[in-house]
Each structure stands twice: as C-alpha cells, then as structure tokens.
Design an enzyme around this catalytic site. Structure first.
Site, PDB file in Angstrom:
ATOM      1  N   ASP A  15       0.662  -1.155  -0.164  1.00 14.75           N
ATOM      2  CA  ASP A  15       0.078  -0.052   0.183  1.00 14.75           C
ATOM      3  C   ASP A  15       0.849   1.107   0.129  1.00 14.75           C
ATOM      4  OD1 ASP A  15      -2.791   1.268   0.181  1.00 14.75           O
ATOM      5  OD2 ASP A  15      -2.128   1.873   2.280  1.00 14.75           O
ATOM      6  N   GLU A  17       0.436   5.598   0.484  1.00 15.43           N
ATOM      7  CA  GLU A  17      -0.208   7.037   0.794  1.00 15.43           C
ATOM      8  C   GLU A  17       0.690   8.211  -0.058  1.00 15.43           C
ATOM      9  OE1 GLU A  17      -2.814   6.893   2.582  1.00 15.43           O
ATOM     10  OE2 GLU A  17      -2.606   5.180   3.298  1.00 15.43           O
ATOM     11  N   GLU A  60      -6.006  18.852   2.980  1.00 13.17           N
ATOM     12  CA  GLU A  60      -7.349  17.794   3.081  1.00 13.17           C
ATOM     13  C   GLU A  60      -6.701  16.433   3.012  1.00 13.17           C
ATOM     14  OE1 GLU A  60      -6.737  19.590  -1.194  1.00 13.17           O
ATOM     15  OE2 GLU A  60      -6.582  20.536   1.084  1.00 13.17           O
ATOM     16  N   HIS A 164      -5.582   6.356   7.592  1.00 10.84           N
ATOM     17  CA  HIS A 164      -5.119   5.393   6.624  1.00 10.84           C
ATOM     18  C   HIS A 164      -3.608   5.646   6.877  1.00 10.84           C
ATOM     19  CE1 HIS A 164      -8.043   5.085   3.535  1.00 10.84           C
ATOM     20  NE2 HIS A 164      -8.720   5.973   4.272  1.00 10.84           N
ATOM     21  N   ASP A 169      -2.306  -0.591   6.830  1.00  8.71           N
ATOM     22  CA  ASP A 169      -3.357  -0.925   5.690  1.00  8.71           C
ATOM     23  C   ASP A 169      -2.701  -2.449   4.991  1.00  8.71           C
ATOM     24  OD1 ASP A 169      -4.680   0.865   6.439  1.00  8.71           O
ATOM     25  OD2 ASP A 169      -4.870   2.110   4.847  1.00  8.71           O
TER      26      ASP A 169
END
Length: 250
Positions: A15, A17, A60, A164, A169
């Site tokens: 995974d 980010e 955000e 997250h 994850d």
C-alpha cells in the site's frame, strides 16, 4: 518432511499513501508499506518508509493519512529507497487493493528516476499483480468493496485504523486477502439461503459397504493441512476464541 520440489509463492501485500490522487498532475508518494507472505504465511519481513515527496502535502490529504510536511521533511526521498524497494519486490506477486492507483504512483516514481539516468523498467514486468478490489467485486457483486467493508464482512478487527497508513493497511489487507481466498466465504452470508439450498443430503455408507465396493480414503496433503491450521488461527484471531473443534483429541 519431503520437499514438493516446487517453490512456494512469494507475495508482497503493498500500500502507498500520497499527496493526492493524480501522479500525472505532480502528486507524489509519502509512504510505502509492504508485508511478505510465502506460501500464504506471514514471514515477518516488511518494507516500510515514510518518503519526502519534495512538495507540499495539502491539508485535506493530511486529514486522511495524518502525514504532514513536518513529519517527512527529514525522510528519504523515493530515489534513496528505490533500489531497496526494487530488490524487495523482485519476482513476487504484488497484492494491492485498487492496484491501478498504487502501481501508477510507483511507476511514476521510477519513470522520474529514468530521467536522471537510473532505468529500472516497468514494475508490472518486474512483478505480477493481484488486485484485491477486483477480486472482491467478483466474489461479492454489488457489495461494498472498500478495505473497511471487507474487514466487516470477514470479521477482521480494524478498530485501530483511525487514519490511513501504508504499513497498517498492508497488514490488514493481508488478513483480508487470506480470508477472502481461504474458502471460508460460505460462513459470511448476506441473506438467507434459497429453500433448495437448505435441503439435507442423505448419505448411507452402509449401502456401499454391503455392495462389496471399497470406499476410497482421500487424506489431506501436508500443504492442505498447513492451510487448514492457518485458517483455524485466522478464525481464532477474528473471533477472539479458538474454534470449538480445534485441539479435540482424535
């Protein structure tokens, strides 16, 4: 134990980010996390780095994964970990939820390095890829297929997942993948079975024995026994208690 002469499959559950949704618009990776499975078993090996994206991380996006500019300002840049990552995943099957997203970002990072004279090639040719999002949609048409939804479906505790995170994850996805492909989906029912499916099947072994025919005993292989023990451990982890039939004397 005799060797089957066949190497067990090596899988890397992965995974990332990122700073946003589009590698083509300048978004970059800020974290990459991987866990290793061999023969469908956790090996304890993992690959994990926070990455300096060399650009600002929008507020955000920070709200989603909690990784801000301050957290990664002293982290290595992707170019610093590229070779180590390339070697770690070499020849493995990458298990990724929504693989197109992560593969797009990873390939973008390697393409950037190609402009600096460091050519790695195509990641999709360096590894095979299994997309668990597509797999979930095939197994459960019309149902939600997010990682959180799959955790709920398969009884996997993800209460510690408040934000997250690539490594967290990956660890959760590894459990989801193993449950989703472990032949236990019959335990997860969305609705009552059809009336025809509720009918009991009668089997009278004495009739076969009386006919003089021999019953064939099919014993499980060592690999099947290992897979069975692994599934029992996963059921125990998910439910918080050992299966009732586990450990009974023969």
């Amino acid at each position: 134990m005799k060797s089957s002469g066949r190497a067990e499959m090596r899988q890397i559950v992965l995974d990332t980010e990122t700073t946003g949704l589009s590698p083509n618009k300048g978004d970059r990776i800020v974290e990459v996390g991987c866990v290793e499975l061999i023969g469908r078993k956790h090996t304890g090996r993992h690959f994990h780095y926070y990455v300096n994206p060399e650009r600002d991380i929008p507020a955000e996006v920070v709200a989603v994964h909690g990784i801000d500019n301050e957290k990664v300002k002293d982290s290595p840049k992707f170019r610093d970990i590229a070779e180590e990552f390339w070697q770690f995943v070499a020849g493995a099957e990458l298990v990724i939820h929504n693989a197109a997203f992560d593969m797009g970002f990873l390939q973008m990072e390697f393409d950037r390095l190609a402009t600096e004279g460091r050519s790695f090639g195509r990641l999709a040719e360096h590894c095979s890829v299994l997309d668990t999002l597509m797999l979930a949609r095939e197994k459960h048409p019309g149902a939600k297929a997010s990682l959180d939804a799959l955790c709920k479906r398969y009884g996997i505790d993800n209460s510690h997942r408040t934000l997250h995170g690539a490594l967290l994850d990956s660890e959760i996805l590894a459990d989801v993948y193993l449950m989703m492909t472990g032949g236990q989906t019959a335990l997860i029912l969305d609705e009552e079975p059809a009336e025809s499916e509720q009918e009991e099947v009668s089997f009278d072994a004495s009739a076969i024995l009386a006919s003089g025919e021999r019953l064939t005993v099919v014993r499980p292989t060592e690999m099947e026994l290992d897979a069975h023990q692994q599934m029992l451990a996963m059921i125990e982890k998910a439910s918080g208690a050992a299966p009732l039939w586990h450990g009974r004397s023969k």
